[in-house]
Motif scaffolding. Structure first.
Motif, mmCIF file in Angstrom:
data_model
loop_
_atom_site.group_PDB
_atom_site.id
_atom_site.type_symbol
_atom_site.label_atom_id
_atom_site.label_comp_id
_atom_site.label_asym_id
_atom_site.label_seq_id
_atom_site.Cartn_x
_atom_site.Cartn_y
_atom_site.Cartn_z
ATOM 1 N N HIS A 108 0.850 -1.201 0.000
ATOM 2 C CA HIS A 108 0.000 0.000 0.000
ATOM 3 C C HIS A 108 0.886 1.252 0.000
ATOM 4 C CE1 HIS A 108 -3.744 -2.133 1.950
ATOM 5 N NE2 HIS A 108 -3.384 -2.660 0.794
ATOM 6 N N ALA A 109 1.972 1.191 0.793
ATOM 7 C CA ALA A 109 2.892 2.341 0.856
ATOM 8 C C ALA A 109 3.518 2.597 -0.516
ATOM 9 C CB ALA A 109 3.972 2.084 1.905
ATOM 10 N N LEU A 110 3.805 1.503 -1.218
ATOM 11 C CA LEU A 110 4.394 1.613 -2.568
ATOM 12 C C LEU A 110 3.399 2.308 -3.512
ATOM 13 C CD1 LEU A 110 7.152 0.444 -3.294
ATOM 14 C CD2 LEU A 110 5.979 -1.536 -4.273
ATOM 15 N N ILE A 111 2.144 1.863 -3.463
ATOM 16 C CA ILE A 111 1.123 2.484 -4.319
ATOM 17 C C ILE A 111 0.974 3.962 -3.947
ATOM 18 C CG2 ILE A 111 -1.342 2.503 -4.931
ATOM 19 C CD1 ILE A 111 -1.353 -0.524 -4.402
ATOM 20 N N GLY A 112 0.971 4.238 -2.641
ATOM 21 C CA GLY A 112 0.838 5.627 -2.170
ATOM 22 C C GLY A 112 1.973 6.497 -2.702
ATOM 23 N N ALA A 113 3.198 5.935 -2.690
ATOM 24 C CA ALA A 113 4.351 6.719 -3.157
ATOM 25 C C ALA A 113 4.210 7.038 -4.648
ATOM 26 C CB ALA A 113 5.639 5.953 -2.887
ATOM 27 N N VAL A 114 3.748 6.058 -5.421
ATOM 28 C CA VAL A 114 3.579 6.287 -6.868
ATOM 29 C C VAL A 114 2.479 7.332 -7.100
ATOM 30 C CG1 VAL A 114 2.857 5.205 -9.043
ATOM 31 C CG2 VAL A 114 4.428 4.004 -7.507
ATOM 32 N N LEU A 115 1.368 7.201 -6.367
ATOM 33 C CA LEU A 115 0.262 8.160 -6.531
ATOM 34 C C LEU A 115 0.705 9.578 -6.171
ATOM 35 C CD1 LEU A 115 -2.823 6.167 -5.178
ATOM 36 C CD2 LEU A 115 -2.246 6.670 -7.553
ATOM 37 N N ASN A 116 1.588 9.684 -5.148
ATOM 38 C CA ASN A 116 2.068 11.016 -4.752
ATOM 39 C C ASN A 116 2.898 11.668 -5.835
ATOM 40 O OD1 ASN A 116 0.834 11.256 -2.335
ATOM 41 N ND2 ASN A 116 2.531 10.379 -1.156
ATOM 42 N N LEU A 117 3.550 10.841 -6.665
ATOM 43 C CA LEU A 117 4.393 11.395 -7.730
ATOM 44 C C LEU A 117 3.549 11.833 -8.930
ATOM 45 C CD1 LEU A 117 7.394 8.877 -7.741
ATOM 46 C CD2 LEU A 117 7.377 11.222 -6.893
ATOM 47 N N ALA A 118 2.389 11.183 -9.108
ATOM 48 C CA ALA A 118 1.572 11.469 -10.301
ATOM 49 C C ALA A 118 0.796 12.780 -10.112
ATOM 50 C CB ALA A 118 0.593 10.323 -10.523
ATOM 51 N N PRO A 119 0.561 13.532 -11.213
ATOM 52 C CA PRO A 119 -0.235 14.751 -11.090
ATOM 53 C C PRO A 119 -1.649 14.408 -10.585
ATOM 54 C CG PRO A 119 0.803 14.591 -13.263
ATOM 55 C CD PRO A 119 1.018 13.282 -12.582
ATOM 56 N N SER A 120 -2.181 15.259 -9.674
ATOM 57 C CA SER A 120 -3.464 14.914 -9.044
ATOM 58 C C SER A 120 -4.603 14.806 -10.063
ATOM 59 C CB SER A 120 -3.807 15.918 -7.946
ATOM 60 O OG SER A 120 -3.746 17.208 -8.470
ATOM 61 N N LYS A 121 -4.527 15.600 -11.168
ATOM 62 C CA LYS A 121 -5.604 15.508 -12.177
ATOM 63 C C LYS A 121 -5.601 14.148 -12.860
ATOM 64 C CE LYS A 121 -6.421 20.246 -13.476
ATOM 65 N NZ LYS A 121 -6.053 21.346 -14.329
ATOM 66 N N VAL A 122 -4.397 13.587 -13.041
ATOM 67 C CA VAL A 122 -4.287 12.267 -13.687
ATOM 68 C C VAL A 122 -4.865 11.200 -12.748
ATOM 69 C CG1 VAL A 122 -2.634 10.531 -14.523
ATOM 70 C CG2 VAL A 122 -2.276 12.959 -15.045
ATOM 71 N N VAL A 123 -4.537 11.313 -11.450
ATOM 72 C CA VAL A 123 -5.048 10.336 -10.469
ATOM 73 C C VAL A 123 -6.577 10.395 -10.433
ATOM 74 C CG1 VAL A 123 -5.069 9.691 -8.014
ATOM 75 C CG2 VAL A 123 -2.941 10.453 -9.076
ATOM 76 N N LEU A 124 -7.107 11.629 -10.419
ATOM 77 C CA LEU A 124 -8.565 11.801 -10.351
ATOM 78 C C LEU A 124 -9.250 11.198 -11.579
ATOM 79 C CD1 LEU A 124 -10.447 14.545 -8.726
ATOM 80 C CD2 LEU A 124 -11.078 14.195 -11.075
ATOM 81 N N ALA A 125 -8.697 11.476 -12.767
ATOM 82 C CA ALA A 125 -9.304 10.964 -14.001
ATOM 83 C C ALA A 125 -9.235 9.431 -14.032
ATOM 84 C CB ALA A 125 -8.586 11.556 -15.215
ATOM 85 N N TYR A 126 -8.101 8.881 -13.572
ATOM 86 C CA TYR A 126 -7.933 7.420 -13.565
ATOM 87 C C TYR A 126 -8.949 6.780 -12.612
ATOM 88 C CZ TYR A 126 -5.927 2.874 -12.522
ATOM 89 O OH TYR A 126 -5.764 1.536 -12.309
ATOM 90 N N THR A 127 -9.030 7.358 -11.387
ATOM 91 C CA THR A 127 -9.969 6.815 -10.379
ATOM 92 C C THR A 127 -11.402 6.886 -10.893
ATOM 93 O OG1 THR A 127 -8.508 7.780 -8.735
ATOM 94 C CG2 THR A 127 -10.588 6.981 -7.935
ATOM 95 N N HIS A 128 -11.738 7.999 -11.512
ATOM 96 C CA HIS A 128 -13.107 8.191 -12.018
ATOM 97 C C HIS A 128 -13.446 7.116 -13.055
ATOM 98 C CE1 HIS A 128 -16.286 11.458 -13.159
ATOM 99 N NE2 HIS A 128 -16.826 10.310 -12.808
#
Ligand SMILES: NC(=O)c1ccc[n+]([C@@H]2O[C@H](COP(=O)([O-])OP(=O)(O)OC[C@H]3O[C@@H](n4cnc5c(N)ncnc54)[C@H](OP(=O)(O)O)[C@@H]3O)[C@@H](O)[C@H]2O)c1
Length: 331
Positions: free
Chosen positions: A290-310
């Protein structure tokens, strides 16, 4: 300035530009290395606070909400094995009794009164009235609570836009995830603070770390838990109470509707083992993948994370509706 003069000025500036880029490069490398070192330390090396500090094997109690299933059930069992008496709260007496049986088996007890002690408290946190909270307080009065696990949590039945979410579902999520968490903590934290000893462990979610369309209310409720936990941690640290907010990606359970564990999705047993081995104040991500996934998500632009999650949740909704339609046809 002549053409020759401007070319000269440009050439003079180049060494500064090169130096500037070198400094920027060195700074970025230093930030990346310190990030990698702190990730490695937090995830693999940092020793957790010992449960003995909160009264394990000295008669203290652990209170676990949502203790009849999933992650809460594991907290109840593993805290009992660690030497706490356990008060388990959830809606269903029979399910709570079966966890108590599992605790006695896990602790090698023949029956109640021998070794670990347990109490169960039946409560619907979505609709508990003042009388029920008063009854909870009465249960708590005679015991010394060393650990409170604010585990109970509910999400949307399946991903939906906010405008399509019923008032009942909104109310349940807020009452359980927010109001009940605050009320139970306000019953227990004052005595921990006056004894200068205690652990308050709040279950977070990756959905609270970033906006999550189609789980908007759940996501906001977990963002609330995160912000409140971090404030509470700062307030209670000088009073000897550790407040931890465990940031969590998927774990196999009824809520996640994921049955098969994988590298990134642990069982409740493996997840809780990781949490209890690494108790620390503030926000943590105790399970290593989970920490690994969190670290990758922190590096990605928040708009990209939001669009992916959506897009992921649109797909989950489509599949949930298809399954529902198939079941309706079979009836
Ligand atoms: N599983 C995941 O992937 C995941 C990911 C991130 C965060 N989390 C968080 O982890 C925590 C535990 O999740 P889980 O997956 O273990 O959930 P779960 O398997 O659905 O278990 C939920 C527990 O809460 C109890 N509960 C539900 N509604 C209640 C109510 N209104 N009043 C009293 N008790 C109630 C349930 O028992 P009864 O139905 O018998 O009352 C059960 O014991 C939650 O806070 C969740 O947000 C889970």
């Amino acid at each position: 300035m002549s053409l020759l003069g401007s070319m000269q000025a440009h050439l003079n500036a180049v060494p500064h530009l090169v130096l500037g880029l070198q400094v920027l490069g060195a700074l970025s490398a230093a930030i990346a290395v310190s990030g990698a070192l702190s990730f490695t330390y937090d995830t693999f090396l940092r020793p957790g606070v010992s449960l003995r500090k909160f009264g394990a094997k000295k008669g203290a109690w652990a209170v676990v909400t949502g203790a009849s299933d999933g992650i809460g059930r594991e907290f109840a069992i593993q805290l009992a094995r660690a030497g706490f008496n356990v008060l388990l709260a959830a809606r269903n007496q029979a399910k709570l009794d079966s966890v108590v049986d599992d605790i006695f088996k896990a602790c090698g007890n023949g029956g109640e009164g021998e070794g670990v002690q347990t109490k169960t408290f039946v409560v619907d946190f979505a609709s508990a009235d003042d009388a029920r909270w008063e009854a909870f307080l009465e249960e708590l009065k005679p015991i010394e609570v060393g650990v409170l696990v604010n585990n109970v949590g509910v999400s949307h039945e399946f991903p939906s836009d906010f405008v399509d979410t019923s008032p009942e579902e909104l109310g349940t999520i807020i009452n359980v995830n927010v109001t009940a968490t605050l009320r139970i903590t306000s019953l227990i934290a004052p005595s921990m603070a006056s004894r200068k000893k205690g652990l308050i462990l709040n279950m977070g979610s990756f959905a609270g770390a970033a906006p999550t369309p189609m789980l908007a209310v759940y996501s906001a409720s977990k963002a609330f838990v995160r912000t409140w936990s971090e404030s509470l941690a700062a307030e209670l640290a000088p009073k000897g109470v550790v407040v931890e907010h465990a940031n969590t990606y998927y774990v196999t359970s009824a809520m996640s509707k994921i049955r098969r564990p994988s590298l990134f999705i642990p069982t409740p047993k493996a997840f809780v083992r990781a949490v209890l081995a690494k108790i620390a104040p503030g926000t943590t991500t105790p399970y290593w993948t989970h920490a690994l996934i969190g670290a990758v998500l922190n590096l990605a632009p928040s708009k990209v994370v939001l669009a992916y999650t959506h897009s992921l949740l649109k797909d989950t909704r489509r599949r949930a509706l298809a399954k529902r339609a198939k079941l309706a046809k079979q009836e």
